[in-house]
Design an enzyme around this catalytic site. Structure first.
Site, PDB file in Angstrom:
ATOM      1  N   ASP A 223       1.312  -1.127   0.101  1.00 38.37           N
ATOM      2  CA  ASP A 223       0.035  -0.113  -0.086  1.00 38.37           C
ATOM      3  C   ASP A 223       1.135   1.533  -0.062  1.00 38.37           C
ATOM      4  O   ASP A 223       2.192   1.110  -0.031  1.00 38.37           O
ATOM      5  CB  ASP A 223      -0.571   0.087   1.700  1.00 38.37           C
ATOM      6  CG  ASP A 223      -1.917  -0.836   1.370  1.00 38.37           C
ATOM      7  OD1 ASP A 223      -2.671  -1.613   0.125  1.00 38.37           O
ATOM      8  OD2 ASP A 223      -2.339  -1.585   2.403  1.00 38.37           O
TER       9      ASP A 223
ATOM     10  N   ASP B  98      24.607 -32.974  17.753  1.00 38.33           N
ATOM     11  CA  ASP B  98      23.903 -32.251  17.691  1.00 38.33           C
ATOM     12  C   ASP B  98      23.426 -31.483  19.327  1.00 38.33           C
ATOM     13  O   ASP B  98      22.458 -30.094  18.631  1.00 38.33           O
ATOM     14  CB  ASP B  98      22.267 -33.653  17.735  1.00 38.33           C
ATOM     15  CG  ASP B  98      22.287 -33.832  16.193  1.00 38.33           C
ATOM     16  OD1 ASP B  98      23.349 -33.693  15.632  1.00 38.33           O
ATOM     17  OD2 ASP B  98      21.776 -35.105  16.405  1.00 38.33           O
TER      18      ASP B  98
END
Length: 865
Positions: free
Chosen positions: A336, A709
């Site tokens: 816009d 990990d």
């Protein structure tokens, strides 16, 4: 999507007496008993509520992806063979993933609820013949309500009275400027006699009869429409889901092959069948679990959560975690104009006084006192002060005149206003009759052509000069030049006595909603990043093109289309040009839906901004819907992925940067984790195929998997944004998360680490436990060096700020200390089957581990070349 008729035309085409009769009401309002009956019939004046997921369902949904399912199966298998240590870690990872995802969505929903609480909830109504204030949810069809300047309408009404009434309908129709309303007995076209729920009164007052409430209002219909639509999965969710399927299949294949290989090997030793089966199963499952990057769900969550925190600090609330990353795939932004590219406040940007055009800073209250006086007195806007902030209540152009005067310390003393001739769409002017020190003067402002045509004189440096027709035409021509730049103008004048004829022309004020200062750089960055930007505005052509040029959206190239031209264009023709259109003017929210729909059909990933009710379908349809927090409606916010608390275009670009950073960091983690897994697989299979002892035991494989990990891998997700990311075109939304170059880098790293460890293991000689401990330690140190390689895919680690990611360095240090404990602490030695290493052993390990750095630096050199 076709344009929706806002309301049934019978509500606007019938005269007001027929409407009142139809609603079984009068101008004196309803009785309390009638209100009770109507609430029972129509329900409360509330928008349809989208059925919300329960918190339990939200939590369960966090586990609905293939990678989590594979991890669950791996955890169950680990329990089945008695390997509780690894199963505990796996289940912990799954639980943390679910809790973090749930908490983020819960917090985002709460933030939206806070925004909802900010809307107006009271209305003045006539009941039992008496004016009273009631909660807006209690309004029913047939109620008579009072409408005042500044009100946000709580229902859709047919007007009974309208005095100088103007309403901002931009949230519903996309029209930028207030619309004049009147008591027209019948309307064949448009809605001049109707005021809609959710719109705002900018000037005047009135009285109306409620014709539609809640779900039956235009807002309610659109709210119902978007609640039935589903946006689908984001690119990251799809990529990780596909990766989960592939890794699951790979894990099964590797574990099966390794199980058979180890079983044959153990039987040849020979071992009893039962012991051989258990040993084979432990090794196979350990390596299979190592194949799966179980840290990925946590890394994704940590990365997304950090992204949402960064965006929250930059005034953006993200409603769904995965939406942050999806921003990184954006190829087209439909924005816009008002409030997003501009500051959403009209400002005086130039003036014509004494036949001279002046910049704002040169307009002086002492030199040009009459200019300020007319702007102050012929004005119905009010200024509300909130600290240093000035808030306009009323017409934005009138407010701009008052703010302009206030900032220059001009304030006229209070005077008596005898009469007002309000602005209307026919006369295009407003005047007030003021009595001051016994003298009456009419102060006038209005459209330049109207004021100048009625002017006989001009005030030039304090002297009256008669205006010739040519001079009048010259002034109007100058006004046209400014209008072509997208500026609005008001002419100011006065007349002694009570008259609007033979005006003395004083000057003109030129207005503009200025571009936000940071927008130009943000648009340039989008272009650099390969993202196209199109502006969609309800404004007239000149205003829209002026802002688009100033922002850098419209240059020498790029098409412009009006809403009317879009309506007349075939679907095929529009699809062929939609990528080239950069400005849509006189466009409605329904045009926005068509634009977004067509862009998606031609393969663009679309982010769209919106604040109004009618923007909601486009927000829902877009890949990324971005609603406004300051001027946005609840319906728009509910339909969006992200809410901008400052309504600023620059925040969208910040979000896109963050989306790209997130995706890049997830790829860094995968590259690191999977190269470790490839290295472990190559090491184990090479040993089996060559008849060497197993270099790593099952518990050691799991230790490597848990450490890798853990902190080092997760902290890769905390890498800062690298500027080069916004110099690359957006990735394709259907492109896999792992690409050929990334696979190549993982295999190069995995082969270097796997074969490097195998060579050292088989050539060291001596006791098997010692050789295995040395190989185990070397493989761990390989990972701690390789994690530094993975900070960038193509940039040398010597060109990246070494201490920028302090969390990563701390994680490497912590992992190293933990592994040293595994090698030297007696209790842990027994658990992991390790023996102490000598300084000579470390003299072999450290240089060998750093070969992975040299290998990757060579690879990066060729990539850059």
């Amino acid at each position: 999507m076709e344009d929706l008729e806002l309301i049934d035309s019978s509500w606007t085409k019938e005269d007001i007496d027929t409407i009142l009769k139809k609603l079984d009401t009068t101008k004196e309002g309803l009785s309390s008993k009638e209100v009770e009956d109507r609430i029972a019939k129509y329900g409360y004046n509330e928008l349809p509520v989208t059925k919300k997921e329960s918190n339990i369902k939200k939590f369960i949904n966090q586990f609905k992806n293939n990678l989590i399912i594979v991890l669950l199966l791996a955890g169950i298998l680990s329990v089945a063979i008695g390997n509780l240590k690894d199963s505990i870690v796996i289940f912990l990872v799954i639980a943390v993933n679910g809790v973090m995802g749930f908490l983020q969505e819960y917090k985002a929903d709460k933030a939206i609820e806070v925004l909802k609480a900010m809307v107006q909830s009271k209305v003045v109504v006539i009941r039992d013949g008496v004016k009273k204030e009631i909660p807006s949810r209690e309004l029913v069809p047939g109620d008579i309500i009072s409408i005042e300047d500044g009100d946000k309408l709580s229902a859709t009404v047919r007007l009974i009275e309208a005095i100088n009434l103007q309403i901002d309908e931009s949230s519903l129709t996309g029209e930028s400027f207030p619309v004049s309303k009147a008591v027209v007995s019948k309307s064949e076209e448009g809605y001049p006699n109707t005021a809609f729920m959710g719109t705002v009164v900018t000037r005047g007052r009135g009285v109306g009869v409620v014709i539609l409430t809640g779900k039956d209002s235009p807002i309610g219909k659109i709210s119902s429409l978007i609640s039935m639509e589903d946006r689908g999965s984001t690119p990251l969710e799809k990529s990780i889901d596909n990766l989960g399927k592939k890794l699951g299949a790979l894990s099964v294949a590797i574990s099966s092959l390794l199980f058979v290989s180890v079983l044959i090997r153990e039987l040849l030793i020979p071992l009893p069948l039962r012991d051989a089966l258990i040993e084979s199963a432990l090794t196979a499952i350990s390596l299979a679990v190592a194949t799966i990057p179980e840290g990925l769900p946590i890394v994704v969550l940590v990365t997304l959560a950090i992204g949402t925190q960064i965006l929250a600090k930059n005034n953006a609330i993200v409603r769904k975690l995965a939406a942050v990353e999806a921003l990184g795939t954006t190829t087209f932004i439909c924005t816009d104009k008002t409030g997003t590219l501009t500051i959403n406040r009209m400002s005086v940007v130039a003036a014509l006084i004494n036949n001279e055009f002046l910049e704002p800073e040169k307009v002086d209250p002492k030199k040009h006192e009459l200019f300020f006086k007319i702007g102050e007195l012929c004005n119905n806007a009010h200024i509300k002060t909130d600290g240093d902030k000035l808030e306009v209540i009323g017409d934005p152009v009138e407010g701009a005149l008052k703010v302009f005067a206030r900032k220059r310390n001009y304030h006229h003393h209070k005077v008596e206003r005898i009469k007002e001739n309000p602005f209307d769409s026919e006369k295009m002017m407003m005047s007030v009759l003021i009595e001051e020190e016994g003298k009456k003067t009419t102060y006038i402002k209005g459209a330049p052509r109207v004021i100048i045509s009625r002017s006989k004189y001009a005030l030039i440096n304090g002297k009256l000069t008669q205006l010739s027709e040519k001079e009048k035409e010259d002034i109007i021509l100058k006004n046209r030049e400014y209008a072509a730049q997208g500026l609005r103008a008001l002419a100011l004048g006065y007349k002694e006595g009570d008259s609007e004829e033979d005006i003395i022309f004083v000057g003109m004020a030129f207005f503009k909603d200025p571009l936000r200062p940071e927008v130009k750089d943000a648009i340039a960055l989008c272009k650099k990043a390969g993202i196209k930007v199109a502006m969609i505005t309800g404004d007239q052509r000149e205003t829209g093109l002026s802002i688009a040029r100033e922002a850098g959206i419209l240059g020498k190239e790029g098409m412009t289309l009006s809403g009317k031209e879009l309506d007349e264009m075939s679907k095929e023709k529009f699809a062929s040009v939609v990528k080239d259109v950069v400005v849509y003017y006189r466009a409605s929210p329904f045009h926005k839906v068509k634009i977004v729909e067509t862009l998606k059909e031609v393969g663009e990933v679309v982010a769209v901004t919106g604040d109004g009710v009618n923007d909601a379908p486009a927000l829902k349809m877009a890949d990324i819907g971005v609603s406004m927090g300051l001027i946005g409606t609840d319906v728009a916010r509910e339909a969006s992925n992200m809410v901008l608390m400052d309504d600023n275009f620059n925040t969208i670009v910040t979000a896109i940067r963050e989306g790209r950073r997130i995706y890049d960091n997830i790829r860094k983690f995968l590259r690191f984790q999977l190269s470790t897994n490839i290295g472990a697989i190559i090491l184990m299979f090479t040993a089996i195929m060559t008849g060497a002892p197993l270099p790593l035991l099952p518990v050691q494989i799991l230790w490597i998997n848990i450490i890798m990990d853990g902190p080092p891998a997760v902290t890769l997700s905390m890498e800062a944004f690298h500027e080069g990311l916004m110099e690359k075109p957006p990735r394709k939304k259907d492109s896999p998360i792992l690409t050929s170059p990334l696979y190549l880098s993982m295999f190069i790293g995995g082969i270097a680490m796997g074969l490097g460890t195998y060579i050292i293991f088989t050539s060291i000689g001596g006791e098997l436990d010692h050789a295995r401990t040395l190989a185990f330690t070397l493989f761990v140190i390989y990972q701690l060096v390789n994690v530094l390689n993975c900070r960038s895919f193509d940039q040398s680690i010597f060109k990246i700020k070494f201490f920028e990611n302090k969390n990563l360095l701390l994680a490497i240090t912590a992992s190293f200390i933990l592994h040293v404990a595994v090698v030297y602490v007696p209790f842990l030695q027994g658990f992991f089957h390790t023996v102490p290493l000598s300084l000579n052993d470390w003299a072999i390990i450290i240089p060998s581990a750093f070969t992975i750095l040299i290998v990757d630096e060579v690879r990066k050199y060729f990539i850059r070349s």
